[in-house]
Scaffold this motif. Structure first.
Motif, PDB file in Angstrom:
ATOM      1  N   TRP A 113      22.553  37.361 -31.865  1.00  0.00           N
ATOM      2  CA  TRP A 113      21.505  37.664 -32.841  1.00  0.00           C
ATOM      3  C   TRP A 113      21.817  37.075 -34.211  1.00  0.00           C
ATOM      4  CZ3 TRP A 113      16.872  38.858 -31.548  1.00  0.00           C
ATOM      5  CH2 TRP A 113      16.636  39.523 -30.351  1.00  0.00           C
ATOM      6  N   ALA A 114      23.089  37.094 -34.590  1.00  0.00           N
ATOM      7  CA  ALA A 114      23.461  36.528 -35.889  1.00  0.00           C
ATOM      8  C   ALA A 114      23.214  35.026 -35.924  1.00  0.00           C
ATOM      9  CB  ALA A 114      24.927  36.838 -36.183  1.00  0.00           C
ATOM     10  N   ALA A 115      23.516  34.322 -34.827  1.00  0.00           N
ATOM     11  CA  ALA A 115      23.283  32.876 -34.786  1.00  0.00           C
ATOM     12  C   ALA A 115      21.800  32.556 -34.884  1.00  0.00           C
ATOM     13  CB  ALA A 115      23.871  32.295 -33.502  1.00  0.00           C
ATOM     14  N   ILE A 116      20.972  33.333 -34.186  1.00  0.00           N
ATOM     15  CA  ILE A 116      19.525  33.110 -34.251  1.00  0.00           C
ATOM     16  C   ILE A 116      19.013  33.316 -35.674  1.00  0.00           C
ATOM     17  CG2 ILE A 116      17.275  33.986 -33.503  1.00  0.00           C
ATOM     18  CD1 ILE A 116      18.593  34.652 -30.810  1.00  0.00           C
ATOM     19  N   LEU A 117      19.401  34.442 -36.281  1.00  0.00           N
ATOM     20  CA  LEU A 117      18.939  34.738 -37.638  1.00  0.00           C
ATOM     21  C   LEU A 117      19.488  33.732 -38.643  1.00  0.00           C
ATOM     22  CD1 LEU A 117      19.267  38.632 -37.625  1.00  0.00           C
ATOM     23  CD2 LEU A 117      17.161  37.276 -37.579  1.00  0.00           C
ATOM     24  N   PHE A 118      20.726  33.321 -38.450  1.00  0.00           N
ATOM     25  CA  PHE A 118      21.329  32.348 -39.362  1.00  0.00           C
ATOM     26  C   PHE A 118      20.540  31.050 -39.360  1.00  0.00           C
ATOM     27  CE2 PHE A 118      24.225  28.895 -40.377  1.00  0.00           C
ATOM     28  CZ  PHE A 118      24.878  29.363 -41.504  1.00  0.00           C
ATOM     29  N   ALA A 119      20.203  30.572 -38.178  1.00  0.00           N
ATOM     30  CA  ALA A 119      19.459  29.315 -38.071  1.00  0.00           C
ATOM     31  C   ALA A 119      18.072  29.437 -38.691  1.00  0.00           C
ATOM     32  CB  ALA A 119      19.354  28.899 -36.608  1.00  0.00           C
ATOM     33  N   LEU A 120      17.368  30.527 -38.379  1.00  0.00           N
ATOM     34  CA  LEU A 120      15.992  30.677 -38.858  1.00  0.00           C
ATOM     35  C   LEU A 120      15.929  30.962 -40.356  1.00  0.00           C
ATOM     36  CD1 LEU A 120      14.418  32.723 -35.917  1.00  0.00           C
ATOM     37  CD2 LEU A 120      14.395  30.243 -36.300  1.00  0.00           C
ATOM     38  N   LEU A 202      19.239  21.420 -41.265  1.00  0.00           N
ATOM     39  CA  LEU A 202      20.558  21.374 -40.629  1.00  0.00           C
ATOM     40  C   LEU A 202      20.924  22.722 -40.003  1.00  0.00           C
ATOM     41  CD1 LEU A 202      22.587  19.344 -43.293  1.00  0.00           C
ATOM     42  CD2 LEU A 202      21.954  18.579 -41.001  1.00  0.00           C
ATOM     43  N   TYR A 203      20.401  23.790 -40.561  1.00  0.00           N
ATOM     44  CA  TYR A 203      20.732  25.121 -40.035  1.00  0.00           C
ATOM     45  C   TYR A 203      20.272  25.292 -38.588  1.00  0.00           C
ATOM     46  CZ  TYR A 203      21.799  26.660 -44.803  1.00  0.00           C
ATOM     47  OH  TYR A 203      22.361  26.797 -46.062  1.00  0.00           O
ATOM     48  N   LEU A 204      19.245  24.581 -38.202  1.00  0.00           N
ATOM     49  CA  LEU A 204      18.715  24.740 -36.847  1.00  0.00           C
ATOM     50  C   LEU A 204      19.706  24.299 -35.776  1.00  0.00           C
ATOM     51  CD1 LEU A 204      15.045  23.518 -37.432  1.00  0.00           C
ATOM     52  CD2 LEU A 204      15.856  25.874 -37.189  1.00  0.00           C
ATOM     53  N   ILE A 205      20.713  23.508 -36.155  1.00  0.00           N
ATOM     54  CA  ILE A 205      21.742  23.094 -35.195  1.00  0.00           C
ATOM     55  C   ILE A 205      22.421  24.311 -34.576  1.00  0.00           C
ATOM     56  CG2 ILE A 205      23.952  21.875 -34.974  1.00  0.00           C
ATOM     57  CD1 ILE A 205      23.022  20.026 -37.236  1.00  0.00           C
ATOM     58  N   ILE A 209      24.169  27.237 -30.293  1.00  0.00           N
ATOM     59  CA  ILE A 209      25.241  28.173 -29.962  1.00  0.00           C
ATOM     60  C   ILE A 209      24.731  29.299 -29.072  1.00  0.00           C
ATOM     61  CG2 ILE A 209      26.796  29.898 -30.977  1.00  0.00           C
ATOM     62  CD1 ILE A 209      27.730  27.004 -31.265  1.00  0.00           C
ATOM     63  N   VAL A 210      23.453  29.626 -29.190  1.00  0.00           N
ATOM     64  CA  VAL A 210      22.920  30.784 -28.452  1.00  0.00           C
ATOM     65  C   VAL A 210      23.036  30.617 -26.941  1.00  0.00           C
ATOM     66  CG1 VAL A 210      20.880  32.202 -28.046  1.00  0.00           C
ATOM     67  CG2 VAL A 210      21.428  31.440 -30.359  1.00  0.00           C
ATOM     68  N   PRO A 211      22.476  29.549 -26.339  1.00  0.00           N
ATOM     69  CA  PRO A 211      22.626  29.406 -24.890  1.00  0.00           C
ATOM     70  C   PRO A 211      24.075  29.216 -24.452  1.00  0.00           C
ATOM     71  CG  PRO A 211      21.644  27.429 -25.831  1.00  0.00           C
ATOM     72  CD  PRO A 211      21.642  28.465 -26.894  1.00  0.00           C
ATOM     73  N   LEU A 212      24.877  28.553 -25.286  1.00  0.00           N
ATOM     74  CA  LEU A 212      26.287  28.372 -24.938  1.00  0.00           C
ATOM     75  C   LEU A 212      27.001  29.728 -24.899  1.00  0.00           C
ATOM     76  CD1 LEU A 212      27.247  25.230 -27.062  1.00  0.00           C
ATOM     77  CD2 LEU A 212      26.650  25.330 -24.640  1.00  0.00           C
TER      78      LEU A 212
END
Length: 218
Positions: A113-120, A202-205, A209-212
């Protein structure tokens, strides 16, 4: 004959499973080390375009934002500094609730969840042109960043012991420095090409990480 012929096939299958297991282990380790470059991205992605942000939100000396109740006007340069520093405030404030979330939900769930929110939240600047909303997104970015970082450190602590943990944390810090340098260079190029909106993409990169994480982190 069948038994003799099946032995090479069994050996090949075992080798394939071993290779797949090693790949999952390496991928999981990469996921755990990825938070340091992402945290560096919090600050380096917009550093080259702070002047463009100041000029965009405070053109001709006009205030970018006026705080309600107190009536304090924030000009373009100050607004750009706030955009740069608010993630740090989120990092400080987000520590305690993130720790509770890891205890209750587990590091893996918090990481996803943190990775998703970080990217968005990081990429929100590509579509948000409102000063107040952008400040709120940058503050929330700090919360998601501390969740990302704390979850990966917790996973490293659970996966490695003693020397392995020390090496993993050292590699994590090394990747943070390299990632920050590369992000700064990429942000400068994107800023020249697409204005201040460009580098935040760049944040969208981090979404990769989510699927990995779901596939390799137990």
């Amino acid at each position: 004959m069948e038994a003799a012929g099946s032995e090479p096939m069994a050996a090949e299958a075992a080798a394939a499973r071993g290779a797949g297991s090693r790949m999952r282990d390496w991928t999981a380790t990469f996921v755990m080390l990825s938070s340091a470059p992402a945290l560096a991205l919090s600050f380096t992605a917009i550093a080259p375009v702070l002047q463009l942000i100041a000029a965009h939100f405070g053109p001709d000396g006009r205030p970018a934002l006026t705080l309600p109740l107190v009536g304090l006007a924030i000009d373009g340069p100050l607004f750009a500094q706030l955009i740069s520093t608010l993630p740090s405030v989120g990092l400080i404030l987000g520590g305690p609730p993130v720790g509770l979330a890891i205890d209750r939900l587990g590091a893996r769930a918090v990481l996803v969840w943190a990775a998703i929110l970080f990217a968005l939240l990081g990429a929100a600047g590509a579509v948000i042109d409102d000063a107040a909303l952008l400040l709120a997104a940058r503050l929330a970015l700090g919360f998601s960043a501390v969740g990302y970082g704390a979850a990966t450190v917790a996973l490293i602590g659970a996966r490695f012991a003693d020397r392995g943990r020390a090496r993993a944390l050292a590699y994590r810090n090394l990747l943070g420095g390299v990632g920050g340098f590369l992000a700064m260079r990429a942000a400068g190029l994107l800023g020249e090409a697409g204005g201040w909106h460009g580098p935040v993409t760049l944040y969208l990169i981090v979404l990769a990480i989510v699927p990995l994480t779901l596939a390799t982190v137990p």
